[in-house]
Design a protein around this motif. Sequence first.
Motif, PDB file in Angstrom:
ATOM      1  N   MET A 137     -13.833   8.571  -1.398  1.00 30.50           N
ATOM      2  CA  MET A 137     -13.498   9.527  -2.513  1.00 30.50           C
ATOM      3  C   MET A 137     -12.564   8.653  -3.546  1.00 30.50           C
ATOM      4  N   LEU A 138     -12.851   8.880  -4.893  1.00 31.83           N
ATOM      5  CA  LEU A 138     -12.179   8.483  -5.917  1.00 31.83           C
ATOM      6  C   LEU A 138     -12.005   9.726  -7.057  1.00 31.83           C
ATOM      7  N   SER A 139     -10.503   9.403  -7.649  1.00 34.21           N
ATOM      8  CA  SER A 139     -10.105  10.568  -8.351  1.00 34.21           C
ATOM      9  C   SER A 139      -9.937   9.930  -9.892  1.00 34.21           C
ATOM     10  N   SER A 140     -10.284  10.684 -10.788  1.00 37.54           N
ATOM     11  CA  SER A 140      -9.927  10.330 -12.379  1.00 37.54           C
ATOM     12  C   SER A 140      -9.459  11.394 -12.891  1.00 37.54           C
ATOM     13  N   ARG A 153       0.823  -1.196  -0.074  1.00 38.00           N
ATOM     14  CA  ARG A 153      -0.040  -0.013  -0.001  1.00 38.00           C
ATOM     15  C   ARG A 153       0.789   1.397  -0.131  1.00 38.00           C
ATOM     16  N   ASP A 154       2.103   1.329   0.861  1.00 35.35           N
ATOM     17  CA  ASP A 154       2.913   2.355   0.987  1.00 35.35           C
ATOM     18  C   ASP A 154       3.595   2.719  -0.368  1.00 35.35           C
ATOM     19  N   LEU A 155       3.893   1.580  -1.152  1.00 35.20           N
ATOM     20  CA  LEU A 155       4.645   1.682  -2.547  1.00 35.20           C
ATOM     21  C   LEU A 155       3.270   2.274  -3.512  1.00 35.20           C
ATOM     22  N   ALA A 156       2.422   1.916  -3.277  1.00 36.10           N
ATOM     23  CA  ALA A 156       1.330   2.319  -4.089  1.00 36.10           C
ATOM     24  C   ALA A 156       1.063   3.915  -4.088  1.00 36.10           C
ATOM     25  N   ARG A 157       1.284   4.426  -2.861  1.00 40.48           N
ATOM     26  CA  ARG A 157       0.866   5.787  -2.674  1.00 40.48           C
ATOM     27  C   ARG A 157       2.034   6.552  -3.030  1.00 40.48           C
ATOM     28  N   PHE A 158       3.346   5.883  -2.816  1.00 38.97           N
ATOM     29  CA  PHE A 158       4.440   6.544  -3.341  1.00 38.97           C
ATOM     30  C   PHE A 158       4.430   6.753  -4.891  1.00 38.97           C
ATOM     31  N   VAL A 159       4.127   5.889  -5.455  1.00 38.22           N
ATOM     32  CA  VAL A 159       4.102   5.796  -7.074  1.00 38.22           C
ATOM     33  C   VAL A 159       2.859   6.596  -7.857  1.00 38.22           C
ATOM     34  N   GLY A 160       2.251   7.162  -7.075  1.00 35.99           N
ATOM     35  CA  GLY A 160       1.033   7.863  -7.418  1.00 35.99           C
ATOM     36  C   GLY A 160      -0.289   7.418  -7.823  1.00 35.99           C
ATOM     37  N   ILE A 161      -0.469   6.173  -7.068  1.00 32.32           N
ATOM     38  CA  ILE A 161      -1.884   5.623  -7.089  1.00 32.32           C
ATOM     39  C   ILE A 161      -2.689   6.337  -6.225  1.00 32.32           C
ATOM     40  N   GLU A 162      -3.608   7.342  -6.667  1.00 24.48           N
ATOM     41  CA  GLU A 162      -4.194   8.121  -5.601  1.00 24.48           C
ATOM     42  C   GLU A 162      -5.266   7.260  -5.121  1.00 24.48           C
ATOM     43  N   ASN A 163      -5.975   6.302  -5.634  1.00 30.09           N
ATOM     44  CA  ASN A 163      -7.207   5.731  -5.148  1.00 30.09           C
ATOM     45  C   ASN A 163      -6.839   4.668  -4.472  1.00 30.09           C
ATOM     46  N   ILE A 164      -6.870   4.420  -3.184  1.00 28.13           N
ATOM     47  CA  ILE A 164      -6.412   3.247  -2.171  1.00 28.13           C
ATOM     48  C   ILE A 164      -7.598   3.066  -1.313  1.00 28.13           C
ATOM     49  N   LEU A 165      -8.266   2.061  -1.221  1.00 26.76           N
ATOM     50  CA  LEU A 165      -9.410   1.743  -0.659  1.00 26.76           C
ATOM     51  C   LEU A 165      -8.894   0.489   0.296  1.00 26.76           C
ATOM     52  N   GLU A 166      -9.581   0.724   1.503  1.00 28.35           N
ATOM     53  CA  GLU A 166      -9.580  -0.534   2.392  1.00 28.35           C
ATOM     54  C   GLU A 166     -10.849  -1.278   2.226  1.00 28.35           C
ATOM     55  N   GLY A 167     -10.794  -2.677   2.394  1.00 23.10           N
ATOM     56  CA  GLY A 167     -12.026  -3.385   2.447  1.00 23.10           C
ATOM     57  C   GLY A 167     -11.690  -5.007   2.906  1.00 23.10           C
ATOM     58  N   VAL A 168     -12.724  -5.599   3.074  1.00 20.27           N
ATOM     59  CA  VAL A 168     -12.594  -7.126   3.394  1.00 20.27           C
ATOM     60  C   VAL A 168     -13.280  -7.852   2.224  1.00 20.27           C
ATOM     61  N   VAL A 169     -12.563  -8.828   2.016  1.00 19.41           N
ATOM     62  CA  VAL A 169     -12.858  -9.838   0.858  1.00 19.41           C
ATOM     63  C   VAL A 169     -14.145 -10.603   1.531  1.00 19.41           C
ATOM     64  N   VAL A 170     -15.295 -10.861   0.848  1.00 23.15           N
ATOM     65  CA  VAL A 170     -16.684 -11.344   1.330  1.00 23.15           C
ATOM     66  C   VAL A 170     -16.993 -12.568   0.474  1.00 23.15           C
ATOM     67  N   GLY A 171     -16.582 -12.560  -0.856  1.00 25.82           N
ATOM     68  CA  GLY A 171     -16.771 -13.714  -1.674  1.00 25.82           C
ATOM     69  C   GLY A 171     -15.702 -13.872  -2.735  1.00 25.82           C
ATOM     70  N   ARG A 172     -16.091 -15.148  -3.647  1.00 28.86           N
ATOM     71  CA  ARG A 172     -15.111 -15.284  -4.603  1.00 28.86           C
ATOM     72  C   ARG A 172     -15.929 -15.821  -5.800  1.00 28.86           C
ATOM     73  N   GLU A 173     -15.522 -15.351  -7.146  1.00 27.42           N
ATOM     74  CA  GLU A 173     -16.261 -15.862  -8.105  1.00 27.42           C
ATOM     75  C   GLU A 173     -15.246 -16.647  -9.251  1.00 27.42           C
ATOM     76  N   ASP A 174     -15.818 -17.034  -9.985  1.00 27.84           N
ATOM     77  CA  ASP A 174     -15.020 -18.062 -11.119  1.00 27.84           C
ATOM     78  C   ASP A 174     -14.108 -16.873 -11.862  1.00 27.84           C
ATOM     79  N   GLY A 175     -13.063 -17.394 -12.321  1.00 28.15           N
ATOM     80  CA  GLY A 175     -12.249 -16.364 -13.099  1.00 28.15           C
ATOM     81  C   GLY A 175     -11.203 -15.574 -12.181  1.00 28.15           C
ATOM     82  N   GLY A 176     -11.356 -15.924 -10.822  1.00 25.37           N
ATOM     83  CA  GLY A 176     -10.227 -15.213  -9.879  1.00 25.37           C
ATOM     84  C   GLY A 176     -10.856 -13.915  -9.411  1.00 25.37           C
TER      85      GLY A 176
END
Length: 362
Positions: free
Chosen positions: A324-327, A229-252
């Motif tokens: 917040m999401l930025s585009s 996550r820290d690397l993502a922030r450093f290299v300029g990925i502005e949208n970093i969201l935290e969450g919890v995995v609740v399920g999985r589908e076919d195809g990964g």
Amino acid sequence: MIELDGVSKEFDGKRVLDGVTGRVEDGEIFAVIGPSGAGKSTLLRLVGLLDTPTAGTIRINGIDIHASKEQSLRIRRTIGMVFQKPAVFNTTVAENIAIGLRFRGVERRTIMKKVRGALDMVGLAGYEERRARTLSGGEMQRVALARAMVIEPEILLMDEPTANLDPVSVEKIEELVIRINRELGTTILFSTHDMYQGQRLAHRIAVLMNGRFAQVGTPREVFTIPATRDLARFVGIENILEGVVVGREDGGIASIDVGSTRVRARSSFGPGERVALCIRPEDMQIAPAERGVGNPGGNTLQGTIISIVPRGPFSRVTVDCGFMLSSILSWKKVDDLELQEGGLVVVSFVPESVHVVSAGES
């Protein structure tokens, strides 16, 4: 060509480098990026034999460069170095470039021939008798580069070589770096605070954080699939969201709860794991709510535009979707879509554009 094995360096009890390990291949351009004070300059000084490590080993062509004074001198003769601030003597351009050749005892006729060749290489032909300190910053840096290259080094070290230069001078230096590598096969190790410069020039990039290489990879790997996550922030990925995995589908594809919103992303994490979602601004589409966005199988979120901020020829559009999401959109796109602050919009992105890392990694 260059091997770093557990390299550490302390200054007055403060550890700047803490076990740096990695390798630079023969003939590649290798960039070191990282926050200010991360130790980039210190690392280059150690490789350039201008300082000694507190611990660890640096090898060039398999030889421990700090093992003996005799070997250090021999290795040092194969290395050229260019510093952030051009170091020039108060004499002519020719004398500045010739200094390394004079130390090596090269005869005068050969020196002048090599100096003229070096000046031609850096685009300063005819500058031999100019006073070096009367040149512009960009010209002085090209003189410094010519002085480093006139000795025909196997390795060129460059410590933030364009940090204080105007855009035109930066472009010229970058063109020279690529030319030197392609035409002469010189191995180039450089540090930079300009991440886009690393992308433009390097075959591989190392991110120096917390005294170590946090990630080493191609520019595409480092900037699109950062390891933490820290690397993502450093290299300029502005949208970093935290969450919890609740399920999985076919195809990964995983379903991830982000607050009260569910996001689909390609991920190997399992249900119950806390994750961070990294989404690059350019991977998101925005449209007025009444138009909608066609995105079958993707993520479609409604929100309100909070701000539209100019960024060169583009605009950074930030939307409140419960988070917040930025585009990044072109000015023309913003105008065509008639986007305005306070407007209701739909944001969409495909699951494959979401890079997922552990929320616990930093």
